[in-house]
Design an enzyme around this catalytic site. Structure first.
Site, mmCIF file in Angstrom:
data_model
loop_
_atom_site.group_PDB
_atom_site.id
_atom_site.type_symbol
_atom_site.label_atom_id
_atom_site.label_comp_id
_atom_site.label_asym_id
_atom_site.label_seq_id
_atom_site.Cartn_x
_atom_site.Cartn_y
_atom_site.Cartn_z
ATOM 1 N N HIS A 102 0.662 -1.052 -0.423
ATOM 2 C CA HIS A 102 -0.677 -0.413 0.146
ATOM 3 C C HIS A 102 1.031 1.231 -0.103
ATOM 4 O O HIS A 102 1.243 1.587 0.966
ATOM 5 C CB HIS A 102 -1.153 -0.072 0.870
ATOM 6 C CG HIS A 102 -2.011 -0.660 1.500
ATOM 7 N ND1 HIS A 102 -2.676 -1.696 2.168
ATOM 8 C CD2 HIS A 102 -2.657 -1.626 0.363
ATOM 9 C CE1 HIS A 102 -3.182 -2.479 1.801
ATOM 10 N NE2 HIS A 102 -3.288 -2.286 0.544
ATOM 11 N N GLU A 105 1.801 4.250 2.942
ATOM 12 C CA GLU A 105 2.633 3.202 4.287
ATOM 13 C C GLU A 105 3.943 3.366 4.515
ATOM 14 O O GLU A 105 4.187 2.350 4.237
ATOM 15 C CB GLU A 105 2.054 1.452 4.399
ATOM 16 C CG GLU A 105 0.115 1.646 4.493
ATOM 17 C CD GLU A 105 -0.287 0.810 4.385
ATOM 18 O OE1 GLU A 105 0.092 -0.355 4.750
ATOM 19 O OE2 GLU A 105 -1.620 0.916 4.346
ATOM 20 N N ARG A 162 -3.138 5.006 -2.029
ATOM 21 C CA ARG A 162 -2.938 3.533 -1.571
ATOM 22 C C ARG A 162 -3.165 2.173 -2.323
ATOM 23 O O ARG A 162 -2.145 1.713 -2.251
ATOM 24 C CB ARG A 162 -4.330 3.151 -0.473
ATOM 25 C CG ARG A 162 -4.770 1.503 -0.042
ATOM 26 C CD ARG A 162 -5.933 1.960 0.328
ATOM 27 N NE ARG A 162 -6.478 0.470 0.396
ATOM 28 C CZ ARG A 162 -6.092 -0.444 2.079
ATOM 29 N NH1 ARG A 162 -5.264 -0.054 2.844
ATOM 30 N NH2 ARG A 162 -6.591 -1.603 2.100
ATOM 31 N N HIS A 233 2.374 -3.683 6.827
ATOM 32 C CA HIS A 233 1.860 -2.353 6.240
ATOM 33 C C HIS A 233 2.028 -1.477 7.541
ATOM 34 O O HIS A 233 2.844 -1.442 8.576
ATOM 35 C CB HIS A 233 0.045 -2.808 6.236
ATOM 36 C CG HIS A 233 0.728 -3.756 5.436
ATOM 37 N ND1 HIS A 233 -0.946 -3.579 4.576
ATOM 38 C CD2 HIS A 233 0.712 -4.988 5.111
ATOM 39 C CE1 HIS A 233 -1.092 -4.418 3.562
ATOM 40 N NE2 HIS A 233 0.024 -5.583 4.102
ATOM 41 N N GLU A 307 0.826 -4.125 11.532
ATOM 42 C CA GLU A 307 0.394 -3.059 11.243
ATOM 43 C C GLU A 307 1.195 -1.655 11.745
ATOM 44 O O GLU A 307 1.087 -2.378 13.191
ATOM 45 C CB GLU A 307 -0.905 -2.703 11.460
ATOM 46 C CG GLU A 307 -2.124 -3.967 10.383
ATOM 47 C CD GLU A 307 -2.416 -2.876 8.734
ATOM 48 O OE1 GLU A 307 -1.844 -2.189 8.817
ATOM 49 O OE2 GLU A 307 -2.355 -3.618 7.981
#
Lengths: 372, 279
Positions: A102, A105, A162, A233, A307
């Site tokens: 993405h 990020e 994104r 991410h 994440e």
């Protein structure tokens, strides 16, 4: 230390000039060029810098680093990984890590760079890292969604892009497919949009995107050798285990949770940050077509989504002064998973032999001791 | 009409300054734009919500690491910002811990510099059915009494109330996450103002954060309120959408933050076409 030919110096200077809209950091731009390599890893880097950095890693560590172009983006750019490991005659087991699926990020590619630098910095002196470099090859893709990443660097209004950069079809005039909804893993079932104007658009069909196809192709070729799959991410401070579909459980869910919780514990020990561990439907939201799910489905036993920081205060625009602490904690978490993976593959046989040996000796001693 | 009840014991952190967490008594107000945040005097007694805990035990346990707890805690965070937020007080929740003796959720903050943490208990209703309305929140807090932000707020107010030097800014944080120190109170004010919208738009299937202040412009001071036009970008986690809102915001130390007008900005689809230069 960076040893640049004249052409490379020109490229670095140009990149620094382009980046000089750094606000209060403007005055530091030129002095940064002379700073040690340590400061490099506390800043975000655009795609040409990352490409140059990959070349530098190969040049400085020719015995252990090579690169591989394994696909093309929609805009026909190379998708490149670094293969890192001590060379051996036989076929080696592998760890897969990808960053930047993405575009917005940015902390993720920064982490991939940090991870590479860290294992290269320590493998000669740290016996554990050395052992893992001997037994494993690390396949690391610093930026998977190259088109999207470049687009997010274009100007301030594109920063929060994104998806990929393929155009919509069938009368839909928006751009981009969510690469992490495009894999052949319960594709299109839940947590997706079928409208190309939305951020979770899953594409016209599974693997419509060349970037997703490139990963699928590589994993397919290597599936017997890959022990762990990590996809990086931001944001949210989570460690997600398969699957994204609420009604499907991974066969080794307990193991995934145990290892994930161990990684979260290792992360917390570094700077006190809490990372929540669980399946995506449990701790975040249901979704399908993710690369993590695909990896687990083709048999890679340990598949995780990281994440990274933060929890919403800065979100995607994490300040550069948080790059280092974020990377330090994420490195500890990744190393926990990788060490578990490595030891399970290379020690469990030996451990079984040792246990059997001791049991046999003990039984022999007991029986000899009890003889009248 | 169905109701979903979440009972949270929430420990929140107020970042970027040393706040005084004022404490409320009485029943919670309905959420709206005409309330008066920060109008509660300091030093009032804390009202406990023990009668609410028994209700929780009949509705079941809220798993602290599962998404409902995080989404609910975020809604409480937005609510508290509408009540107590200011250019020098921006509230965030961080971790979720399960309560020991009580059925509930304790959210404890682990944030970094200049932060203070305290404990809040909150009651949260997500109304369901047609014509979905905003969640209803009641919360009371304790333990966030530290040296207050009154002096900073007052100085900031006095500095900007005279209209001969109106401030503006854009892209806060910038692409690198950087916030100029002089822009920080305006960033935080944008975050607090965004909380009004984020609270109003929240339901069980959303998780909102402010991604960025795209721009803000100070307008002439009116009725002793600083006034601003804000263009903010909200990030909705479940859909992953970036949603643009324009806000008319006022603030004074006395009246707190108020949002007088909101306007949803449509997504710019033609803005997505590839730029002419690529690198």
């Amino acid at each position: 230390m960076m040893m640049l030919g004249l052409g490379s110096v020109g490229l670095v200077l140009l990149s620094l000039a382009v980046q000089s809209g750094h606000g209060a950091q403007d005055s530091a731009v030129w002095s940064r060029e002379e700073t040690t390599e340590r400061n490099y890893y506390t800043r975000y880097h655009n795609m040409s810098e990352i490409t140059a950095w990959m070349e530098q890693m190969k040049r400085e560590n020719p015995d252990v680093v090579s690169s591989m172009v394994y696909g093309q983006t929609y805009e026909r750019r190379n998708i490149t990984l670094l293969k890192i490991g001590l060379s051996s005659t036989g076929r080696k087991k592998a760890i897969w890590m990808d960053c930047g699926i993405h575009a917005r990020e940015w902390i993720a590619p920064a982490f991939c760079q940090y991870f590479v630098r860290e294992i290269l910095r320590t493998y000669k002196t740290d016996t554990k890292v050395n052992e893992m470099m001997k037994n494993l090859d690390f396949y690391i893709t610093p930026v998977l969604n190259v088109d999207g990443y470049i687009y997010s660097w274009h100007n301030e209004s594109t920063r929060l892009w994104r998806k990929s950069r393929s155009p919509g079809t069938g009368g839909c005039t928006c751009y981009g497919t969510d690469l992490n909804r495009n894999f052949y893993a319960n594709w299109g079932m839940v947590g997706v949009s079928t409208d190309c104007c939305f951020e979770t658009y899953c594409g016209t069909k599974a693997l419509s995107e060349s970037e997703a196809w490139a990963v699928t192709d590589m994993l397919g070729k290597m599936r017997e050798d890959i022990l762990a799959f990590l996809t990086i991410h931001s944001y949210g401070q989570l460690i997600l285990v398969p699957y994204g579909h609420p009604n499907i459980s991974a066969p080794n869910y307990d193991e995934l949770m145990e290892v994930g919780l161990g990684a979260a514990k290792a992360i917390k020990a570094v700077h006190g940050m809490d990372y929540t561990v669980g399946t995506s439907p449990d701790v975040l939201y249901a979704n399908s077509g993710s690369s993590r799910d695909f990896a687990r489905l083709i048999g890679i036993p340990l598949s995780f989504t990281f994440e990274l920081r933060d929890k919403g205060e800065h979100g995607f625009e994490l300040p550069e002064d948080q790059i280092q602490p974020t990377c330090e904690e994420a490195y500890a978490g990744a190393q926990h998973i990788i060490t578990y993976t490595h030891d399970k593959a290379f020690y469990s046989y030996a451990a079984t032999v040792r246990a059997t040996l001791w049991t046999t000796l003990l039984a022999a001693w007991v029986s000899s001791a009890t003889l009248p | 009409m169905g109701w979903t009840l979440f009972i949270l014991l929430v420990v929140l952190t107020v970042v970027h300054g040393n706040p005084t967490m004022t404490v409320r008594t009485g029943s919670g107000p309905t959420v709206g734009f005409d309330q008066h945040p920060n109008s509660v005097p300091l030093g009032e007694d804390i009202q406990t919500t023990t009668e609410v805990v028994e209700e929780v035990m009949t509705t079941g346990v809220l798993n602290p690491s599962h998404y409902p707890a995080r989404r609910a805690a975020t809604v409480v965070q937005h609510y508290l910002n509408t009540r107590y937020g200011s250019p020098y007080r921006w509230i965030f929740f961080s971790t979720v811990h399960s309560g020991s003796s009580e059925v509930g959720v304790e959210v404890e903050d682990q944030h970094t510099l200049g932060s203070v943490s305290g404990q809040c208990s909150a009651e949260l209703f997500f109304p369901e059915g047609e014509g979905q309305s905003a969640p209803q929140v009641q919360a009371s807090c304790e333990g966030l009494h530290q040296s207050n932000t009154t002096a900073q707020e007052e100085a900031f107010y006095q500095q900007h109330r005279a209209s001969n030097n109106l401030v503006s800014g854009n892209n806060i944080p910038d692409s690198y996450g950087h916030v100029e120190p002089s822009m920080k109170p305006f960033w935080q004010l944008g975050g607090v103002a965004s909380s009004f919208i984020m609270l109003r738009e929240s339901n069980e299937s959303t998780l909102y954060n402010m991604a960025q202040v795209a721009n803000f412009t100070q307008l002439e001071t009116e009725k002793d309120q600083l006034r601003f036009n804000y263009h903010v970008l909200l990030h909705e986690m479940i859909s992953q959408e970036i949603i643009h809102w324009k806000l008319l915001v006022t603030w004074s130390p006395e009246q707190g933050v108020q949002v007088l007008q909101t306007e949803l900005q449509p997504k710019c689809h033609h803005c997505e076409a590839p730029p002419n230069t690529t690198n």
